[in-house]
Design an enzyme around this catalytic site. Sequence first.
Site, PDB file in Angstrom:
ATOM      1  N   SER A 676       0.962  -1.550  -0.468  1.00  0.00           N
ATOM      2  CA  SER A 676      -0.123  -0.196   0.145  1.00  0.00           C
ATOM      3  C   SER A 676       0.945   1.519   0.048  1.00  0.00           C
ATOM      4  O   SER A 676       0.004   2.143  -0.027  1.00  0.00           O
ATOM      5  CB  SER A 676      -0.931   0.017   1.394  1.00  0.00           C
ATOM      6  OG  SER A 676      -0.348   0.257   2.517  1.00  0.00           O
ATOM      7  N   LYS A 719      -5.929   4.785   8.822  1.00  0.00           N
ATOM      8  CA  LYS A 719      -4.704   5.243   7.742  1.00  0.00           C
ATOM      9  C   LYS A 719      -5.307   6.533   7.950  1.00  0.00           C
ATOM     10  O   LYS A 719      -4.766   7.660   8.323  1.00  0.00           O
ATOM     11  CB  LYS A 719      -4.979   4.911   6.723  1.00  0.00           C
ATOM     12  CG  LYS A 719      -4.424   3.152   6.806  1.00  0.00           C
ATOM     13  CD  LYS A 719      -4.320   2.795   5.180  1.00  0.00           C
ATOM     14  CE  LYS A 719      -3.023   1.801   5.027  1.00  0.00           C
ATOM     15  NZ  LYS A 719      -2.922   1.090   3.921  1.00  0.00           N
TER      16      LYS A 719
END
Length: 776
Positions: A676, A719
Amino acid sequence: MSDYTIELPLIPLRGMSIFPYMVLHFDVGREQSIKALEEAMINDQLVFLVSQKEAEISMPSTEDFYHVGTVAKIKQMLKLPGDTIRVLVEGISRGEITSFVQEDPFFVAEVEEKFDDKVATRQGKALMKTVLDSFEEYVEKNPKVSPEILVTLHEIEEPGRLSDTVAANVPLSPKENQELLEAFDSDQRLEILYRLLLEQIEVLEIENTINTRVKKQVNKVQKEYYLREQLKAIQKELGEDEGVVEEVEEYKKKLEELQLSDSISEKIHREIDRLLKLSPGSQESGVIRNYVDWVLNLPWNEETKDKLDLKKSAEILDEDHYGLEKVKERILEYLAIRQLSQTIKGPILCLVGPPGVGKTSIAKSIARSLNRKFVRMSLGGVRDEAEIRGHRRTYVGAIPGRIITSIREGKSRNPVFLFDEIDKIAGDFRGDPASALLEVLDPEQNKDFTDHYLEVPFDLSNVMFVTTANTAHTIPRALLDRMEVIRIAGYTEEEKTRIGQNYLIPKQIKEHGLKKTNLRIGEKALRDLINYYTREAGVRNLERQIANLCRKATRRIVEEDIKSVTITPGNLSRYLGKPLFRYDMINLKNEVGIVRGLAWTSVGGDTLSVEVTLMKGSGKLVLTGQLGDVMKESARAGISYIRSISDRYNIDPTFHEKKDIHIHIPEGATPKDGPSAGLAMATAVISALIDKPVYKDVAMTGEITLRGRALAIGGVKEKVLAAKRAGITKVILPEDNRKDLDEIPENVRKTLEFVFVEDMDTVLQHALVKDEEDEN
Ligand code: ADP
């Protein structure tokens, strides 16, 4: 003292010494020594005997024995089988070697003989008396020495002779013997002997006390044994068998009451009957009793009546837990289905989430809302099937497995049974615990769950199993297929604050016996507690720190006699010490080659800074810092993509041959999702290549393909929260993650700008500082 020298054959003695006036025999086997003996026999039968320093040496040289020894006369020689000779010798006088005449084939030494004075000095007389007295004491304390020797000693008038005779009757070490031999002056010798005697007496005294103690113990054991035997005999006389008969009757009565199925009942009957045939004290009857106790004390018929009231269940779930709306909803659905179709067994609930997010506590609430008992068994590190299914009774000290043990403890055959950490179950050579578990969870099979120890089936089909796991990845596939997974993500700071205020603080205050007014933890302080004293997805450590504050407050209230303690951000560190964590904040200015990525870690989200430097070189790609293999793959994909678009961005198309690219991700949180960081790494490389800075308040996450497409990633909620905490204002996410935005609490969502991207181009548009701004 009148001395003179003679030449004598020499024999080294191993581990023994001889004193003048002493008659002693020893065996001679060494060829060298036999030759010395023969030589002595030819002459005047005198030999010089010295002790070896180390008994083990078999071919001693002149350095290996003492040079002071005893001149002795051979009285007798006897040939023993094998080339050994037994010699009887009498010590004549001390002697000291002055030189060696020969060493081969046997030793011959020039020996200076040392004779004692025959008459004692005044001091000598006193010393003789002291030595005699202490020797008497020694004899008194040592039953091994015959007291007759004392008579002989009293007749001796020469001090030297007395000391040598006493010494010969005390078991001294070779070193001590040598010390006495080397004391040529008889007064000095008596003094040494006196000291050695005192030591011997002391040793004897210690030995005696130990002996008495041991004797007492032995006597006690013997006595107990004797009494036991007597007791047994008496019991037999009194017909103790009746006791067993009664016991058996009682067992059978209990067994009847349980109304077990015929086959089980028969088996237990047989076991109980065996008690009659065995001696009541025997080990085997103990084993049987233990077994029967286990069987009879299981909750075969005890069960709680389910209260299925969805409204009530919802209330209880809310009462115990803040938020978790989706989770609660799914649980209520699950309960509803069970209510409707009690015959059709639904799948097993599996609550998946990081530690401390309330999995256990939800399971407890389920039990409470259904009015069921709650039992729990941790599967963490269970690698032996026997832990689940028990050991066979043939094992010494065997007991049932932990499932049956837990059921017995729960005292109900239909509890809510929580298997904690089902993802940590491990298999090895001792069998596969996962497959045993599979059987337990399978409604088709768990009706007849048979524990190895019990040997009779126990019906687990009424148990409501719930499992928990930290991640679903490591749950064995076959198990996962049977379960309905409900994920619980980590909490946001907001949620943690609410949980703290409404649940954890009141709970801990109560548990510590405080009143609400005794301890106040302000909201700001609570937030600091969350951000700087814990770093976790759940609230376990938060609860611990709150408990910590409660303890510290209690102490102050008691010690300082105050009414209440208020915790503020200012005084937090006074109670808990320095903050344990800090978070990276956004960079101070826009920079070339530095991009803020977002990572998903085991304890929630975190930001991570991706830094790229270019150097003249040959196209090497160097990756350092927190980079797993997956991240490296991802970095390579990014570089390939950049090469393919180099013309569009005015990048030198041969950059990958002329420049070394160094990507560094500073240590910090360990990301769990390597790929990611793909978008962030590619952006940082491009920024460095075209020398354009990246906005400091932009953060991004997403996987990149070779063609520069952005792929969806996990952990969006965590996140985004991390980005918010770090001071980011714009978050770039892959288009496919748009759906995850729902998860993010409204108040956080409102303060951030989200950009959803399908490809790198859009990322760069939002991340790279615009030309006109750059000039500023
Ligand atoms: P897990 O089993 O997931 O590791 P626990 O159930 O042991 O977590 O939870 C740890 C503590 O946090 C418990 O005291 C629990 O009651 C509390 N807790 C967790 N989530 C919540 C919540 N949403 N509301 C209230 N308390 C919670």
